[in-house]
Design an enzyme around this catalytic site. Structure first.
Site, PDB file in Angstrom:
ATOM      1  N   THR A 185       0.814  -1.226   0.000  1.00  0.00           N
ATOM      2  CA  THR A 185       0.000   0.000   0.000  1.00  0.00           C
ATOM      3  C   THR A 185       0.848   1.276   0.000  1.00  0.00           C
ATOM      4  O   THR A 185       0.303   2.378  -0.027  1.00  0.00           O
ATOM      5  CB  THR A 185      -0.901   0.059   1.249  1.00  0.00           C
ATOM      6  OG1 THR A 185      -0.057   0.018   2.401  1.00  0.00           O
ATOM      7  CG2 THR A 185      -1.884  -1.096   1.281  1.00  0.00           C
ATOM      8  N   LYS A 186       2.160   1.143   0.070  1.00  0.00           N
ATOM      9  CA  LYS A 186       2.996   2.341   0.195  1.00  0.00           C
ATOM     10  C   LYS A 186       3.169   3.042  -1.159  1.00  0.00           C
ATOM     11  O   LYS A 186       2.865   2.459  -2.194  1.00  0.00           O
ATOM     12  CB  LYS A 186       4.352   1.955   0.813  1.00  0.00           C
ATOM     13  CG  LYS A 186       4.212   1.352   2.227  1.00  0.00           C
ATOM     14  CD  LYS A 186       4.020   2.402   3.299  1.00  0.00           C
ATOM     15  CE  LYS A 186       3.391   1.938   4.586  1.00  0.00           C
ATOM     16  NZ  LYS A 186       4.138   1.065   5.449  1.00  0.00           N
ATOM     17  N   ASN A 187       3.696   4.248  -1.154  1.00  0.00           N
ATOM     18  CA  ASN A 187       3.784   5.058  -2.391  1.00  0.00           C
ATOM     19  C   ASN A 187       4.510   4.323  -3.512  1.00  0.00           C
ATOM     20  O   ASN A 187       4.115   4.399  -4.660  1.00  0.00           O
ATOM     21  CB  ASN A 187       4.507   6.381  -2.118  1.00  0.00           C
ATOM     22  CG  ASN A 187       3.689   7.318  -1.258  1.00  0.00           C
ATOM     23  OD1 ASN A 187       2.854   6.856  -0.472  1.00  0.00           O
ATOM     24  ND2 ASN A 187       3.893   8.615  -1.394  1.00  0.00           N
TER      25      ASN A 187
END
Ligand SMILES: *Cc1c(COP(=O)(O)O)cnc(C)c1O
Length: 386
Positions: A185-187
């Site tokens: 879910t991180k950038n």
């Protein structure tokens, strides 16, 4: 207002043809563990964040753990950190046998309150571990100055801060070591993955060795032509290295980081403009010195102005088919930390947690989705206005 048909997930990674191509190429190369792709990803990533060195690993948790090990954190030591973080920031302190000391936050930003760090320093303090909450950087000049004054290392948790800047400089080389997350879910996402960056050659060399069982340099090339089967073990290290399959995703994602960040910023700007006009809801304060990476978009409810609690607000958003999350339940309030460490009361973090909601923010949602979220928030807030 009309409810959308399908559920808008809280978070999704970005997928383009480039990820498919590079992962397929790497699969076909039959080199699936650490190899050329990891090296390529490390080079591109450290160039992106302007750091001298980078060690790719299998998670940010691993990167944080390695960073503390390289700062020689051990039993009897204390590490000052933020309670407004994911549990692993504190768990790795415990893994080193040390004690986490939680410093309260600034309620307007969710960041560690740099003015409260100094009073927590004792002769046992070894490291300060600030967290760039949501993608906004902490006040690193202030924190590094404290580190220097007391001869402490500073390790920053940049799980949210890939592409964030502090006073115009990229997060990634401004402290002794920086840990990034590439969780799904991180950038920048590789499924599972992380990176330790540093300008300190000693930290780098030790982290590199510890990341692969404590094997010395020879071991990294042991399956290549010209490699040797002989290696030495110089520490009881960990199995924390990244695989070339994950690194293929990482290379594809870093090639697109500008698009990813521009889209996040554009959506965050829409959210901020809309929320300015909604009574009872506010955004986090943006510090002038920071260029936010916009990992999270956090809104806070003002109980003085609206008569709906956070959890009910989330239920109403779910009823509108919108996924949300809460970042974070303060780490010091979890059972393990309550039972094993001296209980602390951190009023700002505890109050902050009661009123926050993280809204969906990612490049694969559409501008229409962003406006739908805002109309839903507006509709709920209006219904419960005091
Ligand atoms: C996601 C996250 C981590 C852990 O990252 P992993 O790559 O899943 O280990 C650490 N700190 C913060 C603040 C995070 O959000």
């Amino acid at each position: 207002m009309k409810k959308r048909q399908n559920f808008l997930p809280y978070a999704l990674p970005s997928l383009s043809e480039r990820e498919l191509t590079l992962v397929t190429d790497t699969l076909k190369s039959l080199w699936w563990s650490r190899g050329a792709r990891c090296e390529e990803f490390e080079t591109r990533f450290r160039e992106f964040v302007n750091a001298e060195y980078a060690v790719s690993v299998n998670s940010c948790t691993s990167a944080l753990h390695l960073a503390l090990a390289c700062c020689d954190v051990g039993a009897e030591d204390e590490v000052i950190t933020s309670p407004m973080t994911f549990c692993s920031t504190a768990n790795v302190i415990v893994h080193q046998g040390a004690t986490p000391v939680f410093c309260d936050i600034d309620s307007e930003t969710g960041l560690i309150d740099a003015d409260k760090i100094e009073e927590l320093i004792t002769p046992k303090t070894k490291v300060i571990l600030p967290v760039h909450y949501g993608g906004q950087s902490c006040d690193l000049d202030k924190i590094n100055a404290i580190g220097k004054r007391y001869n402490l290392k500073v390790v920053d948790d940049a799980a949210h801060a890939t592409a964030a800047k502090y006073k115009g400089k990229m997060i990634g080389s401004l402290c002794d070591a920086t840990a990034f997350s590439f969780y799904a879910t991180k950038n920048l996402a590789t499924g599972e993955g992380g990176m330790l960056t540093t300008n300190n050659a000693t930290i780098y060399e030790k982290a590199r060795i510890l990341s692969l069982h404590g094997m010395d340099k020879n071991a990294f090339n042991r399956y290549q032509a010209g490699g040797t089967h002989e290696y030495d073990i110089t520490y009881a290290g960990y199995k924390y290295n990244m695989s070339d399959l994950s690194a293929a995703l990482g290379v594809a994602q870093i090639e697109q980081i500008e698009y990813i960040q521009n889209t996040r910023r554009k959506y965050a700007d829409i959210y901020r403009n809309c929320i300015d006009k909604i009574e009872g809801i506010s955004c986090l304060k943006q510090e002038d010195y920071c260029e936010n990476a916009w990992h999270l978009f956090v809104i806070t409810l003002d109980p003085a102005k609206i008569s709906i609690d956070r959890n009910t607000f989330i239920e109403k958003l779910t009823a509108y088919n919108i996924g949300t999350s809460v970042h974070f339940k303060p780490v010091h309030t979890f059972t393990f930390y309550q039972e094993h460490f001296t209980a602390v009361h951190l009023p700002k973090a505890e109050d902050f947690y009661q009123n926050i909601i993280s809204l969906p923010l990612y490049p694969s949602m559409t501008e229409e989705d962003v406006y739908y979220v805002m109309e839903s928030v507006q509709a709920i807030a209006a219904r419960y206005a005091k």
